[in-house]
Write a protein that holds these residues in place. Structure first.
Motif, short mmCIF file in Angstrom:
data_model
loop_
_atom_site.label_atom_id
_atom_site.label_comp_id
_atom_site.label_asym_id
_atom_site.label_seq_id
_atom_site.Cartn_x
_atom_site.Cartn_y
_atom_site.Cartn_z
N PHE A 23 11.73 -2.46 5.67
CA PHE A 23 12.15 -0.64 6.06
C PHE A 23 10.74 -0.40 5.68
CE2 PHE A 23 16.66 -1.32 4.83
CZ PHE A 23 16.78 -0.87 6.07
N TYR A 24 9.99 0.54 6.58
CA TYR A 24 8.91 1.00 6.47
C TYR A 24 8.69 2.31 6.90
CZ TYR A 24 5.84 -2.77 7.45
OH TYR A 24 4.91 -4.41 7.74
N PHE A 25 8.27 3.31 5.68
CA PHE A 25 8.44 5.08 5.68
C PHE A 25 7.69 5.10 5.78
CE2 PHE A 25 12.25 2.86 3.33
CZ PHE A 25 13.23 3.31 3.82
N LYS A 26 7.23 6.72 6.27
CA LYS A 26 6.14 6.97 6.15
C LYS A 26 5.94 7.76 5.10
CE LYS A 26 4.38 12.17 8.55
NZ LYS A 26 3.97 12.61 7.25
N ASN A 27 4.52 7.76 4.73
CA ASN A 27 3.97 7.70 3.22
C ASN A 27 3.34 8.94 3.09
OD1 ASN A 27 2.33 6.30 0.81
ND2 ASN A 27 0.36 5.44 2.25
N GLY A 28 3.81 10.04 1.89
CA GLY A 28 3.73 10.89 1.46
C GLY A 28 3.28 12.05 3.18
N LYS A 47 0.67 11.15 4.82
CA LYS A 47 -0.39 10.43 5.29
C LYS A 47 0.21 10.28 6.39
CE LYS A 47 -2.52 8.71 1.18
NZ LYS A 47 -2.99 7.45 0.30
N ASN A 48 -0.67 9.94 8.02
CA ASN A 48 -0.31 9.86 9.30
C ASN A 48 0.03 8.00 8.79
OD1 ASN A 48 0.37 12.30 10.43
ND2 ASN A 48 -1.71 12.17 11.28
N GLU A 49 0.64 7.36 8.42
CA GLU A 49 0.58 5.96 7.88
C GLU A 49 1.63 5.31 6.91
OE1 GLU A 49 -2.56 5.00 5.25
OE2 GLU A 49 -1.10 5.45 3.53
N LEU A 50 2.26 4.75 7.95
CA LEU A 50 3.74 3.75 7.22
C LEU A 50 3.57 3.01 5.48
CD1 LEU A 50 5.14 2.95 10.08
CD2 LEU A 50 5.98 4.89 9.15
N ASP A 68 0.78 -9.06 4.79
CA ASP A 68 0.05 -8.53 4.19
C ASP A 68 0.22 -6.93 4.76
OD1 ASP A 68 -1.25 -10.76 3.10
OD2 ASP A 68 -2.65 -11.24 5.29
N HIS A 69 0.94 -6.79 5.46
CA HIS A 69 1.07 -5.20 6.81
C HIS A 69 1.88 -4.12 5.27
CE1 HIS A 69 -0.04 -8.16 9.32
NE2 HIS A 69 -1.30 -7.16 9.26
N THR A 70 1.47 -3.80 4.00
CA THR A 70 1.45 -3.12 3.54
C THR A 70 1.62 -1.91 3.59
OG1 THR A 70 -0.05 -2.67 1.44
CG2 THR A 70 1.77 -5.10 1.85
N ILE A 71 0.79 -1.42 4.49
CA ILE A 71 0.28 -0.07 4.97
C ILE A 71 -0.24 -0.36 6.51
CG2 ILE A 71 -1.08 1.82 4.83
CD1 ILE A 71 -0.22 1.87 2.92
N ILE A 72 0.73 0.06 7.19
CA ILE A 72 0.62 0.62 8.83
C ILE A 72 -0.34 2.02 9.87
CG2 ILE A 72 1.00 -0.01 10.85
CD1 ILE A 72 3.04 -2.26 9.84
N PRO A 73 -1.19 1.84 9.81
CA PRO A 73 -1.44 3.43 10.91
C PRO A 73 -0.78 3.77 11.63
CG PRO A 73 -3.30 1.55 10.14
CD PRO A 73 -2.20 1.42 10.11
N ALA A 122 6.53 5.06 14.44
CA ALA A 122 6.29 6.64 14.19
C ALA A 122 5.86 7.31 14.48
CB ALA A 122 5.10 6.03 13.11
N VAL A 123 4.80 7.40 16.53
CA VAL A 123 4.74 8.54 16.96
C VAL A 123 5.75 8.72 17.89
CG1 VAL A 123 2.74 8.86 18.65
CG2 VAL A 123 2.59 7.31 16.21
#
Length: 151
Positions: free
Chosen positions: A44-49, A51-54, A65-70, A80-81
């Protein structure tokens, strides 16, 4: 295992209020990865607060390594978009694909909506070329609706 049997197990996991949300999400990841042969990485990825990132949430499979994805980057960032399901039968044919592992051949990403807002997604990688069917998509939409009920 048939998707219908898994649906009842997903619902049971979701309804277990004795476990935290993250524990239940991890249990869903484990259930899917264990019971569906072509699901090799489930997370699962979730919107990070604001920020425009997951941000990566619970998952099972190879470390990433992909813990944050724009937003807009990779399949997850595109979902996400777009707010739409994204089924990728062949990741090598995608220009905007973020490679997590050389063994991954296909990916499916389904958004999770809470009150009409896309707040995250389930991401499945497969080492099998073109394995995802409409049944996978419908099942994962069900999973996302169940997950939304506890977020």
């Amino acid at each position: 295992m048939p998707f219908n049997k898994l649906k009842s197990q997903v619902s049971q996991i979701i309804s277990n209020n004795k476990k935290s949300t993250n524990e239940r999400l991890l249990e869903i990841c484990q259930l899917l990865e264990l019971n569906i042969n072509h699901y090799n990485w489930v997370g699962f990825y979730f919107k990070n607060g604001n920020k425009n990132e997951l941000k990566l949430g619970p998952y099972v499979g190879a470390p990433t390594d992909h813990t944050i994805i724009p937003f807009g980057k990779g399949i997850c960032g595109q979902v996400a978009v777009s707010n739409e399901n994204f089924v990728v039968p062949d990741v090598s044919a995608q220009d905007n694909y973020i490679a997590c592992s050389i063994t991954v051949k296909a990916e499916i990403v389904i958004p999770i909506f809470v009150n009409g807002e896309n707040i995250g997604q389930i991401d499945i990688d497969s080492n099998t070329p073109d394995p995802f069917t409409k049944d996978d998509e419908e099942f994962l939409e069900f999973v996302c609706k169940e997950v939304a009920s506890i977020l």
